[in-house]
Design a protein around this motif. Sequence first.
Motif, PDB file in Angstrom:
ATOM      1  N   VAL A  21      41.269  35.593  15.601  1.00  0.00           N
ATOM      2  CA  VAL A  21      42.478  35.450  16.407  1.00  0.00           C
ATOM      3  C   VAL A  21      42.903  36.855  16.839  1.00  0.00           C
ATOM      4  CG1 VAL A  21      43.261  33.334  15.289  1.00  0.00           C
ATOM      5  CG2 VAL A  21      43.995  35.549  14.377  1.00  0.00           C
TER       6      VAL A  21
ATOM      7  N   SER B 195      46.796  35.370  21.027  1.00  0.00           N
ATOM      8  CA  SER B 195      46.531  33.966  20.699  1.00  0.00           C
ATOM      9  C   SER B 195      47.833  33.169  20.696  1.00  0.00           C
ATOM     10  CB  SER B 195      45.870  33.846  19.325  1.00  0.00           C
ATOM     11  OG  SER B 195      44.597  34.453  19.306  1.00  0.00           O
TER      12      SER B 195
ATOM     13  N   LEU C 121      46.290  29.429  17.283  1.00  0.00           N
ATOM     14  CA  LEU C 121      46.322  29.840  15.880  1.00  0.00           C
ATOM     15  C   LEU C 121      46.180  28.639  14.955  1.00  0.00           C
ATOM     16  CD1 LEU C 121      49.201  32.496  15.915  1.00  0.00           C
ATOM     17  CD2 LEU C 121      46.741  32.922  15.819  1.00  0.00           C
TER      18      LEU C 121
ATOM     19  N   ALA D 101      43.273  28.008  12.254  1.00  0.00           N
ATOM     20  CA  ALA D 101      43.642  27.831  10.847  1.00  0.00           C
ATOM     21  C   ALA D 101      43.126  26.507  10.290  1.00  0.00           C
ATOM     22  CB  ALA D 101      45.159  27.919  10.694  1.00  0.00           C
TER      23      ALA D 101
ATOM     24  N   VAL E 111      40.833  33.877   7.930  1.00  0.00           N
ATOM     25  CA  VAL E 111      40.904  34.075   9.376  1.00  0.00           C
ATOM     26  C   VAL E 111      40.866  35.574   9.633  1.00  0.00           C
ATOM     27  CG1 VAL E 111      42.344  33.862  11.439  1.00  0.00           C
ATOM     28  CG2 VAL E 111      42.158  31.937   9.834  1.00  0.00           C
TER      29      VAL E 111
ATOM     30  N   ALA F 193      41.912  38.489  11.755  1.00  0.00           N
ATOM     31  CA  ALA F 193      42.937  38.862  12.728  1.00  0.00           C
ATOM     32  C   ALA F 193      42.574  40.207  13.346  1.00  0.00           C
ATOM     33  CB  ALA F 193      44.305  38.936  12.058  1.00  0.00           C
TER      34      ALA F 193
ATOM     35  N   THR G  77      49.820  33.794  11.959  1.00  0.00           N
ATOM     36  CA  THR G  77      48.628  33.052  11.551  1.00  0.00           C
ATOM     37  C   THR G  77      48.875  32.306  10.249  1.00  0.00           C
ATOM     38  OG1 THR G  77      47.271  34.742  12.635  1.00  0.00           O
ATOM     39  CG2 THR G  77      46.139  33.230  11.152  1.00  0.00           C
TER      40      THR G  77
ATOM     41  N   ALA H  44      47.044  29.222   7.954  1.00  0.00           N
ATOM     42  CA  ALA H  44      45.913  29.944   7.376  1.00  0.00           C
ATOM     43  C   ALA H  44      46.232  30.369   5.943  1.00  0.00           C
ATOM     44  CB  ALA H  44      45.581  31.164   8.219  1.00  0.00           C
TER      45      ALA H  44
ATOM     46  N   VAL I  36      44.400  35.732   5.490  1.00  0.00           N
ATOM     47  CA  VAL I  36      44.296  36.414   6.783  1.00  0.00           C
ATOM     48  C   VAL I  36      43.920  37.871   6.536  1.00  0.00           C
ATOM     49  CG1 VAL I  36      45.400  36.936   8.970  1.00  0.00           C
ATOM     50  CG2 VAL I  36      46.127  34.918   7.673  1.00  0.00           C
TER      51      VAL I  36
END
Length: 291
Positions: free
Chosen positions: A171, A175, A180, A184, A191, A193, A217, A222, A225
């Motif tokens: 992401v 985004s 997102l 997720a 995830v 980032a 996120t 998520a 992250v």
Amino acid sequence: MTNATASTPSGQPLGISHKPSPTESMFEKFKAADKPAFIGYLPYGFPDPEYSLKAFRTMVEHGVNAVEIGLPYSDPVMDGPVIQAASQIAIDNGEKIANVFKAVETVANAGGVPLVMSYWNLIFHYGVERFARDFENAGGVGLITPDLIPDEAGEWIEASDRHALDRIFLVSPDSTEDRLKIVADNARGFVYAAARMGVTGERSTIDASPEELVTRTRKAGAKNVCVGIGVSTAEQGARVGSYADGVIVGSALVHTMLDESGKHAVDEAAGLKALAAKTEELAEGIHNARN
């Protein structure tokens, strides 16, 4: 190119594996200690296959918790000049995707979490099911796909579910909330980032947008992250590690093994010594980010 659905000897389709994710277990351990994880990237085959295996071991022995093993690609649209140069050296030395599983085994045997980062075209042409099977057998844990979005990842989602492999999608600050949530909902492990739009590379400063992206996120669902793109110093690693579950470093590690021209690798002894020192410096900053 497509793959036939994997099946049991009786011809029944294989179901979903329920093996836990080693990546998620790693994050649980670090969260319990209130620390971020350190994820380091190097392309496999740079400067040559055997040298790179020693480099992966060096990273784990000096503080990297999970290793992103890069698959060099001839058209790396997301990679900055440092990683492009290293990838080209690997390609020139005959790096092949089938050999990357040696790197996966090396990282696993050293005690690190082995991840692979690859543009989707390489996986697609190798064969999605074939890659998932070979990756799992080598001790691989998850695949980072910078140019594959969940909407177009049906075959990979099915294969990764069969082989208990993490799906790590990216992401970025632009985004949308809907995007997102889609990421997720489909990610496994964490995830990724991207701290900013654009290609990878070292940066002198990192602004506030990654922290905002991590917050957004997580709000989208998520579990873990991690932030990458631009982290190159212990101070930057500590700043990012104060709010992210993991800090991803690539170019700064690759840079230690290139000469001043940025186009040629330094000799093995000097490269591994510099890599160890940079890894320790970054690990100190990242792991102590919340002290």
